[in-house]
Design an enzyme around this catalytic site. Structure first.
Site, PDB file in Angstrom:
ATOM      1  N   ASP A  30      59.009 106.522 -52.008  1.00  0.00           N
ATOM      2  CA  ASP A  30      59.807 106.369 -50.785  1.00  0.00           C
ATOM      3  C   ASP A  30      61.299 106.236 -51.109  1.00  0.00           C
ATOM      4  O   ASP A  30      61.664 105.754 -52.177  1.00  0.00           O
ATOM      5  CB  ASP A  30      59.316 105.110 -50.028  1.00  0.00           C
ATOM      6  CG  ASP A  30      59.770 105.118 -48.578  1.00  0.00           C
ATOM      7  OD1 ASP A  30      60.220 106.167 -48.084  1.00  0.00           O
ATOM      8  OD2 ASP A  30      59.665 104.047 -47.928  1.00  0.00           O
ATOM      9  N   GLY A  31      62.129 106.654 -50.161  1.00  0.00           N
ATOM     10  CA  GLY A  31      63.572 106.446 -50.289  1.00  0.00           C
ATOM     11  C   GLY A  31      64.399 107.702 -50.521  1.00  0.00           C
ATOM     12  O   GLY A  31      65.606 107.608 -50.777  1.00  0.00           O
ATOM     13  N   ASN A  32      63.779 108.873 -50.392  1.00  0.00           N
ATOM     14  CA  ASN A  32      64.535 110.121 -50.594  1.00  0.00           C
ATOM     15  C   ASN A  32      65.688 110.253 -49.598  1.00  0.00           C
ATOM     16  O   ASN A  32      66.794 110.641 -49.953  1.00  0.00           O
ATOM     17  CB  ASN A  32      63.626 111.339 -50.391  1.00  0.00           C
ATOM     18  CG  ASN A  32      62.557 111.444 -51.463  1.00  0.00           C
ATOM     19  OD1 ASN A  32      62.606 110.727 -52.460  1.00  0.00           O
ATOM     20  ND2 ASN A  32      61.602 112.329 -51.253  1.00  0.00           N
ATOM     21  N   ARG A  34      67.313 107.890 -47.882  1.00  0.00           N
ATOM     22  CA  ARG A  34      68.401 106.928 -48.133  1.00  0.00           C
ATOM     23  C   ARG A  34      69.206 107.299 -49.368  1.00  0.00           C
ATOM     24  O   ARG A  34      70.413 107.094 -49.434  1.00  0.00           O
ATOM     25  CB  ARG A  34      67.831 105.501 -48.241  1.00  0.00           C
ATOM     26  CG  ARG A  34      67.573 104.872 -46.878  1.00  0.00           C
ATOM     27  CD  ARG A  34      66.657 103.702 -46.982  1.00  0.00           C
ATOM     28  NE  ARG A  34      65.270 104.127 -47.140  1.00  0.00           N
ATOM     29  CZ  ARG A  34      64.274 103.334 -47.467  1.00  0.00           C
ATOM     30  NH1 ARG A  34      64.499 102.060 -47.717  1.00  0.00           N
ATOM     31  NH2 ARG A  34      63.057 103.793 -47.553  1.00  0.00           N
ATOM     32  N   TRP A  35      68.529 107.871 -50.353  1.00  0.00           N
ATOM     33  CA  TRP A  35      69.233 108.323 -51.572  1.00  0.00           C
ATOM     34  C   TRP A  35      70.284 109.365 -51.182  1.00  0.00           C
ATOM     35  O   TRP A  35      71.421 109.312 -51.649  1.00  0.00           O
ATOM     36  CB  TRP A  35      68.212 108.920 -52.546  1.00  0.00           C
ATOM     37  CG  TRP A  35      68.775 109.365 -53.869  1.00  0.00           C
ATOM     38  CD1 TRP A  35      68.871 108.631 -55.005  1.00  0.00           C
ATOM     39  CD2 TRP A  35      69.304 110.671 -54.174  1.00  0.00           C
ATOM     40  NE1 TRP A  35      69.433 109.399 -56.009  1.00  0.00           N
ATOM     41  CE2 TRP A  35      69.707 110.653 -55.522  1.00  0.00           C
ATOM     42  CE3 TRP A  35      69.481 111.855 -53.450  1.00  0.00           C
ATOM     43  CZ2 TRP A  35      70.261 111.760 -56.170  1.00  0.00           C
ATOM     44  CZ3 TRP A  35      70.044 112.954 -54.080  1.00  0.00           C
ATOM     45  CH2 TRP A  35      70.428 112.900 -55.420  1.00  0.00           C
ATOM     46  N   THR A  76      49.965 111.693 -43.116  1.00  0.00           N
ATOM     47  CA  THR A  76      49.585 112.336 -41.849  1.00  0.00           C
ATOM     48  C   THR A  76      50.626 111.975 -40.771  1.00  0.00           C
ATOM     49  O   THR A  76      50.903 112.766 -39.875  1.00  0.00           O
ATOM     50  CB  THR A  76      48.168 111.914 -41.400  1.00  0.00           C
ATOM     51  OG1 THR A  76      48.007 110.505 -41.593  1.00  0.00           O
ATOM     52  CG2 THR A  76      47.095 112.631 -42.174  1.00  0.00           C
ATOM     53  N   ASN A  78      53.790 111.633 -41.332  1.00  0.00           N
ATOM     54  CA  ASN A  78      55.029 112.375 -41.584  1.00  0.00           C
ATOM     55  C   ASN A  78      55.107 113.687 -40.781  1.00  0.00           C
ATOM     56  O   ASN A  78      56.185 114.258 -40.620  1.00  0.00           O
ATOM     57  CB  ASN A  78      55.224 112.671 -43.078  1.00  0.00           C
ATOM     58  CG  ASN A  78      55.577 111.446 -43.906  1.00  0.00           C
ATOM     59  OD1 ASN A  78      55.227 111.365 -45.088  1.00  0.00           O
ATOM     60  ND2 ASN A  78      56.269 110.470 -43.318  1.00  0.00           N
ATOM     61  N   TRP A  79      53.966 114.159 -40.248  1.00  0.00           N
ATOM     62  CA  TRP A  79      53.999 115.342 -39.378  1.00  0.00           C
ATOM     63  C   TRP A  79      54.848 115.060 -38.142  1.00  0.00           C
ATOM     64  O   TRP A  79      55.298 115.989 -37.471  1.00  0.00           O
ATOM     65  CB  TRP A  79      52.583 115.740 -38.940  1.00  0.00           C
ATOM     66  CG  TRP A  79      51.741 116.339 -40.022  1.00  0.00           C
ATOM     67  CD1 TRP A  79      50.618 115.793 -40.559  1.00  0.00           C
ATOM     68  CD2 TRP A  79      51.936 117.595 -40.701  1.00  0.00           C
ATOM     69  NE1 TRP A  79      50.104 116.628 -41.530  1.00  0.00           N
ATOM     70  CE2 TRP A  79      50.887 117.742 -41.640  1.00  0.00           C
ATOM     71  CE3 TRP A  79      52.886 118.613 -40.601  1.00  0.00           C
ATOM     72  CZ2 TRP A  79      50.765 118.854 -42.476  1.00  0.00           C
ATOM     73  CZ3 TRP A  79      52.766 119.726 -41.439  1.00  0.00           C
ATOM     74  CH2 TRP A  79      51.719 119.830 -42.351  1.00  0.00           C
ATOM     75  N   LEU A 205      52.224  99.436 -46.714  1.00  0.00           N
ATOM     76  CA  LEU A 205      51.336 100.417 -47.329  1.00  0.00           C
ATOM     77  C   LEU A 205      51.374 101.780 -46.646  1.00  0.00           C
ATOM     78  O   LEU A 205      50.960 102.782 -47.232  1.00  0.00           O
ATOM     79  CB  LEU A 205      49.900  99.875 -47.346  1.00  0.00           C
ATOM     80  CG  LEU A 205      49.755  98.567 -48.140  1.00  0.00           C
ATOM     81  CD1 LEU A 205      48.369  97.983 -47.970  1.00  0.00           C
ATOM     82  CD2 LEU A 205      50.062  98.790 -49.623  1.00  0.00           C
TER      83      LEU A 205
HETATM   84  C1  IPE Z   1      55.327 106.713 -46.701  1.00  0.00           C
HETATM   85  O1  IPE Z   1      56.699 106.742 -46.502  1.00  0.00           O
HETATM   86  C2  IPE Z   1      54.816 108.085 -46.934  1.00  0.00           C
HETATM   87  C3  IPE Z   1      55.243 108.713 -48.181  1.00  0.00           C
HETATM   88  C4  IPE Z   1      55.978 108.184 -49.118  1.00  0.00           C
HETATM   89  C5  IPE Z   1      54.764 110.045 -48.389  1.00  0.00           C
HETATM   90  P1  IPE Z   1      57.342 106.713 -45.042  1.00  0.00           P
HETATM   91  O2  IPE Z   1      58.806 106.659 -45.239  1.00  0.00           O
HETATM   92  O3  IPE Z   1      56.810 107.829 -44.245  1.00  0.00           O
HETATM   93  O4  IPE Z   1      56.780 105.358 -44.465  1.00  0.00           O
HETATM   94  P2  IPE Z   1      57.313 104.431 -43.297  1.00  0.00           P
HETATM   95  O5  IPE Z   1      57.507 105.308 -42.107  1.00  0.00           O
HETATM   96  O6  IPE Z   1      58.609 103.834 -43.762  1.00  0.00           O
HETATM   97  O7  IPE Z   1      56.259 103.391 -43.140  1.00  0.00           O
HETATM   98  C1  IPE Z   2      59.884 109.629 -48.919  1.00  0.00           C
HETATM   99  O1  IPE Z   2      61.211 109.500 -48.582  1.00  0.00           O
HETATM  100  C2  IPE Z   2      59.390 111.056 -48.761  1.00  0.00           C
HETATM  101  C3  IPE Z   2      58.497 111.250 -47.620  1.00  0.00           C
HETATM  102  C4  IPE Z   2      58.044 110.334 -46.843  1.00  0.00           C
HETATM  103  C5  IPE Z   2      58.081 112.603 -47.352  1.00  0.00           C
HETATM  104  P1  IPE Z   2      61.700 109.282 -47.088  1.00  0.00           P
HETATM  105  O2  IPE Z   2      61.968 110.613 -46.492  1.00  0.00           O
HETATM  106  O3  IPE Z   2      60.750 108.442 -46.340  1.00  0.00           O
HETATM  107  O4  IPE Z   2      63.055 108.512 -47.330  1.00  0.00           O
HETATM  108  P2  IPE Z   2      63.632 107.309 -46.494  1.00  0.00           P
HETATM  109  O5  IPE Z   2      62.562 106.273 -46.401  1.00  0.00           O
HETATM  110  O6  IPE Z   2      63.991 107.850 -45.149  1.00  0.00           O
HETATM  111  O7  IPE Z   2      64.822 106.842 -47.275  1.00  0.00           O
HETATM  112 MG    MG Z   3      60.570 106.442 -46.034  1.00  0.00          MG
END
Ligand code: IPE
Ligand code: IPE
Ligand code: MG
Length: 250
Positions: A30-32, A34-35, A76, A78-79, A205
């Site tokens: 997680d965090g792409n 925000r990076w 799921t 993320n869709w 989680l």
């Molecule tokens: C969880 O991250 C899913 C993945 C890392 C693939 P999200 O960024 O989607 O989760 P939430 O929305 O903060 O709970």
């Molecule tokens: C995780 O990074 C990748 C996926 C959930 C696909 P995010 O896209 O959730 O990055 P943040 O949480 O918005 O920083």
């Molecule tokens: Mg995220």
């Protein structure tokens, strides 16, 4: 055969390096976004960098002697992100699936995918099948990528499969147990994760491996996924070795 104490010593230190009974590490990457935001870049730049880190961490885990590495790449839920972000992520996945896997092959790594494939485009599903087939004979670490994955959906489909076996008379209701339930999950034939890591500072989680992490040791790091490194992975593995896992016993 005579085994010198030095050789034995090396083997022991290798064992210590991976901690006691460390077979499986699962990571919520997680965090792409925000990076990228921190660098005033579009979110897609974070996803691109994040995808690059996957191969690096897979190699590092393999070198540490980890047997299974499961990475949460797309949930799921993320869709429900904006269409252009979903398109970017699917584009990166396509690119990743067509990229050079010679390094992973050289390291004898096996690839598998877990998640709801029926939601993915046909060409992506085809590439997944191809990669799974091509690496099926590799006997090293298993790199398991969770794509279009959701734990609740996984548990529901396991319940449905068992219900249909019962209905057909192939299984009696009283014989349903933890083992045959686990065998209906995407992760059948994989050990449960010993370590669960979530990057980016979030401590939840998000529907990842809810059944399988019953006794996983949890690690939350503030590091954003694109900055996650082999060194930090080593550090977590070291911390894991000093945790006492009691499994309810004293
Ligand atoms: C969880 O991250 C899913 C993945 C890392 C693939 P999200 O960024 O989607 O989760 P939430 O929305 O903060 O709970
Ligand atoms: C995780 O990074 C990748 C996926 C959930 C696909 P995010 O896209 O959730 O990055 P943040 O949480 O918005 O920083
Ligand atoms: Mg995220």
């Amino acid at each position: 055969m005579f085994v010198s104490p030095q050789v034995l010593g090396t083997e022991i230190s290798l064992l210590c390096m991976t901690g006691d009974n460390l077979e499986h590490i699962a990571i919520i990457m997680d965090g792409n976004g925000r990076w990228a935001q921190k660098r005033k870049l579009p979110r897609s730049a974070g996803h691109k960098k994040g995808a690059e880190v996957v191969k690096e961490i897979a190699k590092a885990a393999h070198e540490k002697g980890v047997k299974y590495l499961t990475l949460y790449a797309f949930s799921t839920e993320n869709w429900n992100r904006p269409k252009d972000e979903v398109d970017t992520l699917m584009g990166l996945l396509r690119q990743y699936l067509k990229s050079d896997f010679s390094e992973l092959h050289k390291n004898n790594i096996r690839i598998r995918f877990i998640g709801e494939r029926e939601c993915l485009d046909a060409d992506i599903v085809q590439s997944m099948h191809r990669l799974e087939k091509e690496t099926a004979q590799n006997t090293g670490m298993c790199l398991c990528l969770a794509i279009s994955y959701g734990a609740r959906g996984e548990i529901v489909q396991a319940a449905k499969k068992l219900a249909s076996l019962v209905k057909k008379g192939d299984l009696s209701e009283t014989d349903i147990d933890i083992q045959n339930f686990s065998a209906m999950l995407y992760t059948k034939d994989m050990p449960d994760p010993d370590i669960l890591i979530r990057t980016s500072g979030e401590e939840r989680l998000s529907n990842f491996l809810l059944w399988q992490i019953a006794y996983a040791e949890l690690f939350f790091t503030k590091t954003l996924w694109p900055d996650f490194s082999a060194d930090e992975l080593s550090d977590i593995i070291n911390q894991f070795s000093s945790r006492e896992r009691r499994y309810g016993k004293v």
